[in-house]
Write a protein that holds these residues in place. Structure first.
Motif, short mmCIF file in Angstrom:
data_model
loop_
_atom_site.label_atom_id
_atom_site.label_comp_id
_atom_site.label_asym_id
_atom_site.label_seq_id
_atom_site.Cartn_x
_atom_site.Cartn_y
_atom_site.Cartn_z
N ASP A 260 -10.19 4.31 5.64
CA ASP A 260 -8.76 3.96 5.73
C ASP A 260 -8.60 2.60 5.07
OD1 ASP A 260 -6.20 3.05 6.51
OD2 ASP A 260 -6.19 4.55 8.12
N ILE A 261 -8.03 2.62 3.87
CA ILE A 261 -7.97 1.39 3.05
C ILE A 261 -7.08 0.34 3.74
CG2 ILE A 261 -7.56 0.47 0.73
CD1 ILE A 261 -7.64 3.42 -0.26
N LEU A 262 -5.92 0.79 4.21
CA LEU A 262 -4.98 -0.15 4.83
C LEU A 262 -5.61 -0.79 6.07
CD1 LEU A 262 -2.24 -1.49 5.13
CD2 LEU A 262 -1.36 0.59 6.20
N PHE B 23 2.80 1.83 4.32
CA PHE B 23 3.77 2.93 4.30
C PHE B 23 3.40 3.95 5.37
CE2 PHE B 23 6.83 2.91 0.77
CZ PHE B 23 6.55 1.66 0.27
N ARG C 239 -1.13 1.07 15.33
CA ARG C 239 -2.54 1.24 14.89
C ARG C 239 -2.87 0.34 13.72
NH1 ARG C 239 -1.59 6.77 15.01
NH2 ARG C 239 -1.72 6.91 12.74
N LYS C 240 -1.87 0.19 12.81
CA LYS C 240 -2.10 -0.62 11.60
C LYS C 240 -0.96 -1.65 11.51
CE LYS C 240 -3.22 3.52 9.04
NZ LYS C 240 -3.51 4.13 7.74
N LYS D 118 2.01 4.52 14.24
CA LYS D 118 1.15 4.12 13.12
C LYS D 118 1.14 2.61 12.96
CE LYS D 118 0.92 7.24 9.99
NZ LYS D 118 1.42 8.17 8.98
N MET E 222 0.84 -1.21 0.00
CA MET E 222 0.00 0.00 0.00
C MET E 222 0.88 1.25 0.00
SD MET E 222 -3.16 -1.27 0.37
CE MET E 222 -4.07 0.01 1.16
N SER F 98 -5.74 10.37 0.39
CA SER F 98 -6.27 11.55 1.07
C SER F 98 -7.14 11.10 2.25
CB SER F 98 -7.09 12.36 0.07
OG SER F 98 -7.64 13.47 0.71
N ASP F 99 -6.85 11.64 3.43
CA ASP F 99 -7.60 11.20 4.61
C ASP F 99 -9.02 11.77 4.63
OD1 ASP F 99 -5.55 9.69 5.65
OD2 ASP F 99 -4.64 11.40 6.68
N ALA G 158 0.27 3.96 -1.85
CA ALA G 158 -0.45 5.18 -2.25
C ALA G 158 -0.53 6.17 -1.09
CB ALA G 158 -1.86 4.81 -2.71
N1 CTP Z 1 -3.75 4.74 3.98
C1 CTP Z 1 -4.90 4.17 3.51
N2 CTP Z 1 -6.08 4.87 3.55
C2 CTP Z 1 -6.10 6.12 4.05
C3 CTP Z 1 -4.93 6.72 4.53
C4 CTP Z 1 -3.77 5.99 4.48
O1 CTP Z 1 -4.86 3.04 3.05
N3 CTP Z 1 -7.24 6.78 4.06
C5 CTP Z 1 -2.52 3.94 3.98
C6 CTP Z 1 -1.41 4.46 3.11
O2 CTP Z 1 -1.47 3.89 1.80
C7 CTP Z 1 -0.18 3.99 3.85
C8 CTP Z 1 -0.62 4.02 5.31
O3 CTP Z 1 -2.03 3.94 5.29
O4 CTP Z 1 0.17 2.66 3.52
C9 CTP Z 1 -0.20 5.23 6.10
O5 CTP Z 1 -0.57 6.40 5.43
P1 CTP Z 1 -0.18 7.83 6.01
O6 CTP Z 1 -0.78 8.87 5.12
O7 CTP Z 1 1.27 7.89 6.30
O8 CTP Z 1 -0.88 7.83 7.41
P2 CTP Z 1 -2.34 7.95 7.93
O9 CTP Z 1 -2.80 6.61 8.37
O10 CTP Z 1 -3.20 8.67 6.93
O11 CTP Z 1 -2.13 8.84 9.24
P3 CTP Z 1 -1.67 10.38 9.36
O12 CTP Z 1 -2.23 11.09 8.15
O13 CTP Z 1 -2.27 10.82 10.65
O14 CTP Z 1 -0.17 10.39 9.40
#
Ligand code: CTP
Length: 409
Positions: free
Chosen positions: A320-322, A338, A355-356, A352, A287, A292-293, A289
Motif C-alpha cells: 500500500d503505497i499511500l 484518494f 486507516r490512512k 479509509k 496520490m 491494484s491491491d 493513482a
Molecule cells: N493506494 C496505494 N496503494 C495501494 C492501494 C491504494 O497507494 N496498494 C492509494 C491510492 O492511490 C489512493 C488511496 O490509497 O490514494 C485509496 O485507494 P483505494 O483504491 O480507494 O482504496 P484501498 O486503500 O485500496 O482500499 P479498498 O480497495 O478496500 O477500497
C-alpha cells in the motif's frame, strides 16, 4: 489622488478557422474582466467570426496581418535601411502573459508543430516567450487522424498546454472527441493560471496517476478502468502554479503535461519504488493513482494455454503505497490521498481516512453511475484535517476540480 489601477495581465487571443470560431466572442467577454485581450484573427478565422464582433468584445482592434500598423523608419535614420521600425503586435507579443489559441484548427496545430510563420498568428506564436495554450476544436476523424495525433504529440512534448477538446456532439453532427472546451472553462483555467502563477515556485510536487497493470502472463494482466485524467489534471494545476512536478504514472492514453520529471511505470511494485525514492525531496504528494491491491503470485513467463475446465489464479497483496508514504511523512510535507468507492461513499471514505490519515482525502464514486473513472467530469467529497465537515465539490470538469483541490492544499 486616486491610485492608478494595476495593469491587467495581457492575453493574446488567436482565433483560427475552426467552426467553433464564433465562440471566440463569448470567450473574449469571459476573459475581459481579468485580462486585457488582444485578438489576432487568421484568414480562415475571419470567414467564421466577424472582425467587428471580436473588436467590440475586446475593446481593441483585431490584428489580422503581419505588416498592419507598422511605422516606417524616417528616411535618413542611421542604419535604417529596413522598411519597418515598430510593428505593434510584435511588440505586444513580447509583453504578453499568455498566448491562447482558441479555437485551434487542425491546420493551425500542424503549423505550430512545424514552426511555420506564414501569417501573423503563427509568427507571434514563435515570437512570444510566455506560455502558449491551445484549445483545439475539430471533427473527431480529424482529431484522431495519424497526422494530427503526431502533431499533438510533438506539441505536447514541447510544453504546449491543451485545453480539451472534449467528447460529445460536434458541429458536423457526429459524436466523439473534438468539442471545443467551454469558453467559461477556458477562461477559468486562464484566470487560475494568471492569478496563481509563480505561487508554488520552489515547491516540489509528486503526483501519482492512472491505473497499474499486474501481469498474468506476457499478454494478459489485471488492471482497472482509471484513465489517469484526475492525476494528470492535478499535475497540470501544480505546474500552473509554478511547482516543480514529478508525475509517476501507470499506463494511460493521455498526453502528459510538461512536468519536470515523467516516470512511467506498470506495476504497483514499480510505482511503490519510484514514489518512495522521491518522497523525501517532495513538499506535496498527491496520490491519485488507482493502484491494484493484488498481483499474481507467480506471473507465467509464457502465455498460459487454454485447458479443459477453469483456471485458478493465486493473488498476493501489493504494497500500500499511500500507507507507506504516511509512515515516512515529515511534518512539513502535505499528503493528499484518494478514495475510490462504488457505494456508501461518505462512510467508506471516512473509514479509509481513519486507516490512512492524510492531510486531505478526496473521495469519489466509481463504477456504474459513478464519474470517478474514465470521464472528464467528477464530483468529490473532500475530508480535510482543517475542516470539521467534509467539503462537497459538485459535478465539474476534472481540470477545475484539480484547481479547487490545490486551493485546499
Ligand atoms: N493506494 C496505494 N496503494 C495501494 C492501494 C491504494 O497507494 N496498494 C492509494 C491510492 O492511490 C489512493 C488511496 O490509497 O490514494 C485509496 O485507494 P483505494 O483504491 O480507494 O482504496 P484501498 O486503500 O485500496 O482500499 P479498498 O480497495 O478496500 O477500497
Amino acid at each position: 489622488m486616486s491610485k492608478p489601477s494595476p495593469q491587467k495581465p495581457r492575453v493574446l487571443l488567436g482565433v483560427t478557422g475552426s467552426i467553433a470560431a464564433y465562440k471566440a466572442v463569448e470567450l473574449t467577454q469571459k476573459l475581459k474582466p481579468f485580462a486585457e485581450v488582444r485578438p489576432v484573427l487568421t484568414h480562415a478565422g475571419s470567414r467564421l467570426v466577424p472582425e467587428k464582433a471580436l473588436a467590440k468584445a475586446s475593446g481593441f482592434p483585431v490584428w489580422t496581418s503581419l505588416f498592419e500598423g507598422a511605422t516606417p523608419i524616417p528616411p535618413g535614420t542611421p542604419g535604417g535601411s529596413h522598411p519597418l521600425a515598430v510593428v505593434p503586435h510584435i511588440e505586444y507579443a513580447k509583453s504578453a502573459d499568455l498566448v491562447l489559441v482558441a479555437p485551434a484548427s487542425a491546420d493551425f496545430l500542424a503549423k505550430l508543430a512545424l514552426g511555420l510563420a506564414d501569417d501573423l498568428l503563427s509568427t507571434l506564436c514563435l515570437y512570444a516567450t510566455c506560455p502558449l495554450w491551445v484549445a483545439p476544436a475539430m471533427n473527431v476523424k480529424m482529431w484522431n487522424h495519424p497526422a494530427v495525433v503526431q502533431n499533438r504529440e510533438i506539441l505536447g512534448k514541447r510544453g504546449l498546454r491543451f485545453l480539451g477538446p472534449y467528447s460529445g456532439h460536434l458541429a458536423c453532427g457526429e459524436v466523439g472527441d473534438g468539442r471545443f472546451a467551454e469558453p467559461s472553462e477556458i477562461a477559468f483555467q486562464a484566470q487560475s493560471y494568471l492569478n496563481h502563477r509563480g505561487q508554488w515556485r520552489g515547491r516540489k510536487v509528486l503526483v501519482t496517476a492512472g491505473p497499474t497493470q499486474e501481469p498474468i502472463d506476457p499478454v494478459r494482466m489485471i488492471t482497472n478502468r482509471s484513465s489517469g485524467k484526475m492525476g494528470y489534471a492535478l499535475a497540470q494545476a501544480a505546474l500552473n502554479r509554478g511547482a516543480e512536478v514529478t508525475l509517476v504514472t501507470g499506463p494511460t492514453r493521455l498526453i502528459p503535461p510538461p512536468v519536470a520529471r515523467l516516470v512511467q511505470v506498470e506495476t504497483a511494485d514499480e510505482m511503490h519504488r519510484e514514489v518512495l525514492r522521491r518522497l523525501s525531496a517532495s513538499d506535496v504528494v498527491v496520490m491519485a493513482a488507482a493502484v491494484s491491491d493484488y498481483r499474481i503470485t507467480q506471473a507465467s513467463p509464457i502465455k498460459i494455454k487454454k485447458r479443459k475446465g477453469g483456471v485458478t489464479l493465486r493473488l498476493e497483496k501489493n504494497p500500500d503505497i499511500l500507507a507507506d508514504v504516511l509512515r515516512r511523512k515529515k511534518t512539513l510535507q502535505t499528503v493528499v490521498g484518494f478514495a475510490a468507492e462504488t457505494d456508501r461513499l461518505e462512510e467508506n471514505a471516512l473509514a479509509k481516512w481513519k486507516r490512512k490519515p492524510c492531510d486531505l482525502l478526496v473521495a469519489n464514486r466509481v463504477g456504474k453511475g459513478g464519474r470517478g473513472f474514465d470521464s472528464d467530469l467528477n464530483e468529490l467529497l473532500v475530508f480535510s484535517l482543517k475542516h470539521k465537515r467534509p467539503i462537497r465539490f459538485k459535478k465539474d470538469l476534472k481540470s477545475r476540480l484539480a484547481e479547487k483541490i490545490l486551493d485546499l492544499v
